[in-house]
Write a protein that holds these residues in place. Structure first.
Motif, PDB file in Angstrom:
ATOM      1  N   ILE A 223      -3.567 -14.267 -39.819  1.00 22.04           N
ATOM      2  CA  ILE A 223      -3.756 -15.067 -38.604  1.00 22.04           C
ATOM      3  C   ILE A 223      -2.603 -14.809 -37.636  1.00 22.04           C
ATOM      4  N   GLY A 224      -2.895 -14.902 -36.353  1.00 29.90           N
ATOM      5  CA  GLY A 224      -1.873 -14.718 -35.328  1.00 29.90           C
ATOM      6  C   GLY A 224      -2.498 -14.518 -33.973  1.00 29.90           C
ATOM      7  N   ARG A 225      -1.643 -14.312 -32.984  1.00 32.88           N
ATOM      8  CA  ARG A 225      -2.126 -14.049 -31.625  1.00 32.88           C
ATOM      9  C   ARG A 225      -2.859 -12.706 -31.561  1.00 32.88           C
ATOM     10  N   PRO A 226      -3.601 -12.453 -30.487  1.00 27.22           N
ATOM     11  CA  PRO A 226      -4.192 -11.121 -30.324  1.00 27.22           C
ATOM     12  C   PRO A 226      -3.100 -10.052 -30.247  1.00 27.22           C
ATOM     13  N   ASN A 227      -3.419  -8.883 -30.763  1.00 31.95           N
ATOM     14  CA  ASN A 227      -2.558  -7.696 -30.649  1.00 31.95           C
ATOM     15  C   ASN A 227      -1.196  -7.822 -31.351  1.00 31.95           C
ATOM     16  N   VAL A 228      -1.154  -8.568 -32.445  1.00 32.94           N
ATOM     17  CA  VAL A 228       0.088  -8.595 -33.222  1.00 32.94           C
ATOM     18  C   VAL A 228       0.010  -7.670 -34.436  1.00 32.94           C
ATOM     19  N   GLY A 229      -1.143  -6.994 -34.594  1.00 30.11           N
ATOM     20  CA  GLY A 229      -1.273  -6.020 -35.681  1.00 30.11           C
ATOM     21  C   GLY A 229      -2.040  -6.511 -36.886  1.00 30.11           C
ATOM     22  N   LYS A 230      -2.847  -7.565 -36.719  1.00 29.77           N
ATOM     23  CA  LYS A 230      -3.591  -8.127 -37.856  1.00 29.77           C
ATOM     24  C   LYS A 230      -4.554  -7.110 -38.451  1.00 29.77           C
ATOM     25  N   SER A 231      -5.345  -6.464 -37.616  1.00 28.49           N
ATOM     26  CA  SER A 231      -6.323  -5.491 -38.110  1.00 28.49           C
ATOM     27  C   SER A 231      -5.633  -4.274 -38.714  1.00 28.49           C
ATOM     28  N   SER A 232      -4.503  -3.873 -38.113  1.00 28.92           N
ATOM     29  CA  SER A 232      -3.753  -2.737 -38.665  1.00 28.92           C
ATOM     30  C   SER A 232      -3.212  -3.073 -40.050  1.00 28.92           C
ATOM     31  N   LEU A 233      -2.750  -4.321 -40.224  1.00 34.25           N
ATOM     32  CA  LEU A 233      -2.248  -4.738 -41.530  1.00 34.25           C
ATOM     33  C   LEU A 233      -3.377  -4.755 -42.554  1.00 34.25           C
ATOM     34  N   LEU A 234      -4.541  -5.271 -42.160  1.00 38.54           N
ATOM     35  CA  LEU A 234      -5.688  -5.261 -43.068  1.00 38.54           C
ATOM     36  C   LEU A 234      -6.000  -3.840 -43.519  1.00 38.54           C
ATOM     37  N   ASN A 235      -6.055  -2.916 -42.565  1.00 34.91           N
ATOM     38  CA  ASN A 235      -6.372  -1.535 -42.906  1.00 34.91           C
ATOM     39  C   ASN A 235      -5.334  -0.919 -43.837  1.00 34.91           C
ATOM     40  N   LEU A 236      -4.056  -1.255 -43.625  1.00 34.27           N
ATOM     41  CA  LEU A 236      -2.994  -0.727 -44.492  1.00 34.27           C
ATOM     42  C   LEU A 236      -3.108  -1.273 -45.904  1.00 34.27           C
ATOM     43  N   LEU A 237      -3.373  -2.572 -46.011  1.00 31.80           N
ATOM     44  CA  LEU A 237      -3.501  -3.181 -47.337  1.00 31.80           C
ATOM     45  C   LEU A 237      -4.706  -2.640 -48.093  1.00 31.80           C
ATOM     46  N   LEU A 238      -5.810  -2.402 -47.367  1.00 32.60           N
ATOM     47  CA  LEU A 238      -7.025  -1.888 -47.996  1.00 32.60           C
ATOM     48  C   LEU A 238      -7.004  -0.379 -48.163  1.00 32.60           C
ATOM     49  N   ASP A 239      -6.070   0.274 -47.440  1.00 33.64           N
ATOM     50  CA  ASP A 239      -5.984   1.739 -47.434  1.00 33.64           C
ATOM     51  C   ASP A 239      -7.281   2.367 -46.923  1.00 33.64           C
ATOM     52  N   GLU A 240      -7.858   1.731 -45.897  1.00 33.41           N
ATOM     53  CA  GLU A 240      -9.038   2.288 -45.240  1.00 33.41           C
ATOM     54  C   GLU A 240      -9.156   1.671 -43.844  1.00 33.41           C
ATOM     55  N   ASP A 241      -9.879   2.357 -42.963  1.00 38.46           N
ATOM     56  CA  ASP A 241     -10.067   1.857 -41.599  1.00 38.46           C
ATOM     57  C   ASP A 241     -11.262   0.913 -41.556  1.00 38.46           C
ATOM     58  N   LYS A 242     -11.065  -0.304 -42.037  1.00 39.26           N
ATOM     59  CA  LYS A 242     -12.160  -1.263 -42.099  1.00 39.26           C
ATOM     60  C   LYS A 242     -12.297  -2.018 -40.782  1.00 39.26           C
ATOM     61  N   ALA A 243     -11.165  -2.354 -40.180  1.00 44.45           N
ATOM     62  CA  ALA A 243     -11.191  -3.122 -38.931  1.00 44.45           C
ATOM     63  C   ALA A 243     -10.908  -2.195 -37.752  1.00 44.45           C
ATOM     64  N   ILE A 244     -11.574  -2.459 -36.619  1.00 44.69           N
ATOM     65  CA  ILE A 244     -11.349  -1.670 -35.405  1.00 44.69           C
ATOM     66  C   ILE A 244     -10.008  -2.070 -34.795  1.00 44.69           C
ATOM     67  N   VAL A 245      -9.202  -1.070 -34.465  1.00 43.41           N
ATOM     68  CA  VAL A 245      -7.884  -1.331 -33.886  1.00 43.41           C
ATOM     69  C   VAL A 245      -7.826  -0.718 -32.490  1.00 43.41           C
ATOM     70  N   THR A 246      -7.582  -1.571 -31.462  1.00 45.27           N
ATOM     71  CA  THR A 246      -7.370  -1.082 -30.094  1.00 45.27           C
ATOM     72  C   THR A 246      -6.269  -1.910 -29.458  1.00 45.27           C
ATOM     73  N   GLU A 247      -5.842  -1.512 -28.270  1.00 48.60           N
ATOM     74  CA  GLU A 247      -4.828  -2.272 -27.540  1.00 48.60           C
ATOM     75  C   GLU A 247      -5.454  -3.372 -26.698  1.00 48.60           C
ATOM     76  N   ILE A 248      -6.775  -3.492 -26.756  1.00 44.39           N
ATOM     77  CA  ILE A 248      -7.473  -4.495 -25.945  1.00 44.39           C
ATOM     78  C   ILE A 248      -7.460  -5.830 -26.675  1.00 44.39           C
ATOM     79  N   GLU A 249      -6.958  -6.874 -26.027  1.00 50.21           N
ATOM     80  CA  GLU A 249      -6.949  -8.197 -26.644  1.00 50.21           C
ATOM     81  C   GLU A 249      -8.369  -8.684 -26.891  1.00 50.21           C
ATOM     82  N   GLY A 250      -8.562  -9.348 -28.058  1.00 45.52           N
ATOM     83  CA  GLY A 250      -9.879  -9.886 -28.394  1.00 45.52           C
ATOM     84  C   GLY A 250     -10.808  -8.873 -29.015  1.00 45.52           C
ATOM     85  N   THR A 251     -10.270  -7.718 -29.470  1.00 44.10           N
ATOM     86  CA  THR A 251     -11.135  -6.716 -30.105  1.00 44.10           C
ATOM     87  C   THR A 251     -11.818  -7.308 -31.339  1.00 44.10           C
ATOM     88  N   THR A 252     -11.048  -8.007 -32.187  1.00 48.06           N
ATOM     89  CA  THR A 252     -11.619  -8.659 -33.370  1.00 48.06           C
ATOM     90  C   THR A 252     -12.166 -10.018 -32.959  1.00 48.06           C
TER      91      THR A 252
END
Length: 452
Positions: A223-252
């Motif tokens: 949990i956190g504000r938009p664009n703090v790296g939540k989706s990137s952290l998920l992908n790192l923990l899972l070791d796969e690109d499960k969540a879409i990562v962009t610089e646009i706020e509100g992507t997830t």
């Protein structure tokens, strides 16, 4: 349970072999009516026979048929298993022939339900069957095996035995006071016995918290504000690109979930929509879901960026998290820090990471293991209760024991205390199925798959 039931016991789809299981008083007779080979009604129990399944003169499939006679079967009834080739059409055709010959399609979990109702297994063992099927880690499997082999049931049986011995003694004292050689169950004698039972139940409940972690995993929300790296952290923990990562706020805009095994324990990770004020209706729904997870998750990973000052929402969130299992995850340590977290270190476990450079992830997983003391959970003797309803019943029994202790202190008549002891005995019986309500049993077995 007088009728004969059948179902496909193997997973749907194409495979080498499919198994159709039949159970009931007429199972051998019904299978024999569509079998070309030996007369199955005359073969010895626990034998396998080669032949063909036929529809009148038409051969449907070449099969091996296992015949197991009552009572030494899973359901304690006559059981026949037809091992056919694994084609979808062929398997369904054989099942269809059985149904045309008066066999009923089994309900979900009905084979296991019959095993329970016929006294072959108790309620804990029945629940463990589904746990074995759904096990995702070795610890889950071993814990389910412990329940299936009766190690957990023996704890409950022993507790009930201690209570029934106390009850029997009280009954003798009340009904036959003239017997001087019978130990009188006085308040002073009852105190240590109730303390012993209370200690055992508290021990089981404490250990069962570990069982819940092993069986259900740790529900972890990022949990956190938009664009703090939540989706990137998920992908790192899972070791796969499960969540879409962009610089646009509100992507997830909705939750994204995944699972990892952490030292043999399941971590259910949920990436959430960034928490912020928004006019986008879809994103608003995602933000509300994120806020709800604050109360539902076992662990919160609250993310901030060290190159961005904490805002009002961050500070309110950190205040709300003080009494919850959480980790303050500080991202972007590759950039210059503009925040001072010294005032937060006392109440918030902090881990510094960089999702861009993939740094600090191991420190984060180590902190998770530390919070839940995963290294201290005994994975060798996994004798725990794992069902939430059973744990709730045990807690209710513990509350009743505390009431008995209060009654002892207040010198209540022994026959009044006896009433509470009988209720405790019945509550423990619900856990192993010695006492049960039909609707609860129906609900339990309805969660099983067909053919089990």
């Amino acid at each position: 349970m007088d009728d004969t039931i059948a179902a496909i016991s193997t997973a749907p789809g194409v495979g080498a072999i499919s198994i159709i299981r039949v159970s009931g008083t007429k199972s051998i007779e019904k299978v024999n009516s569509i079998f070309e080979g030996k007369d199955l009604t005359k073969v010895p129990s626990h034998t396998i026979h080669y032949g063909f399944i036929v529809n009148n003169t038409q051969k449907i499939d070449e099969v091996l048929v296992s015949v197991m006679k009552s009572p030494k079967t899973f359901t304690t009834e006559d059981v026949v298993e037809i091992n056919c080739h694994g084609g979808i059409f062929t398997t369904k055709k054989i099942l269809e022939l059985l149904l045309q010959n008066g066999v009923r399609l089994a309900e979900p979990g009905e084979f296991t339900k019959r095993a329970f109702l016929n006294g072959r297994i108790d309620k804990l063992k029945a629940e463990s069957v589904m746990d074995i099927i759904s096990a995702k880690t070795d610890a889950m499997r071993e814990m389910a095996i412990n329940q299936l082999t009766g190690k957990v049931s023996s704890f409950i049986h022993n507790l009930r035995q201690k209570i029934i011995e106390i009850l029997a003694n009280i009954e003798v004292n009340i009904d036959y006071p003239e017997y001087e050689d019978i130990e009188e169950m006085t308040i002073e004698l009852l105190k240590p016995r109730m303390k012993e039972i209370e200690d055992e139940i508290e021990h089981i409940l404490k250990e069962s918290q570990n069982g819940k972690i092993i069986k259900e995993g740790i529900k972890t929300a990022i949990i956190g504000r938009p664009n703090v790296g939540k989706s990137s952290l998920l992908n790192l923990l899972l070791d796969e690109d499960k969540a879409i990562v962009t610089e646009i706020e509100g992507t997830t805009r909705d939750t994204v979930e995944g699972e990892i095994i952490l030292d043999g324990f399941l971590l259910n990770i949920i990436d959430t929509a960034g928490i912020r004020e928004t006019n986008d209706k879809v994103e608003q729904i995602g933000v509300e879901k994120s806020k709800k997870l604050l109360y539902q998750a076992d662990l919160i990973l609250y993310m901030i960026n060290q190159n961005q000052p904490l805002n009002k929402e961050d500070m309110e969130m950190l205040e709300n998290l003080k009494d919850k299992n959480h980790i303050l995850v500080v991202n972007k340590i590759d950039l210059q820090s503009v925040i001072d977290l010294s005032s937060y270190e006392k109440n918030h476990p902090i881990v510094y990471i960089s999702t861009l450079e993939q740094k600090g992830i191991e420190n984060l997983t180590e902190k998770i293991k530390e919070i839940f003391q995963l290294n201290k959970i005994d994975q060798k003797d996994l004798t725990y209760l794992t069902n939430a309803n059973n744990i709730a019943i045990l807690k209710k029994a513990l509350d009743k024991i505390k009431e008995v202790k209060i009654g002892i202190e207040e010198n209540q008549p022994i026959d009044m205390i006896e009433i509470d002891l009988k209720e405790i005995w019945n509550l423990l019986g619900e856990i192993i199925g010695e006492t049960y309500q039909d609707e609860l049993i129906d609900q339990l077995f309805s969660q099983f798959c067909l053919g089990k």
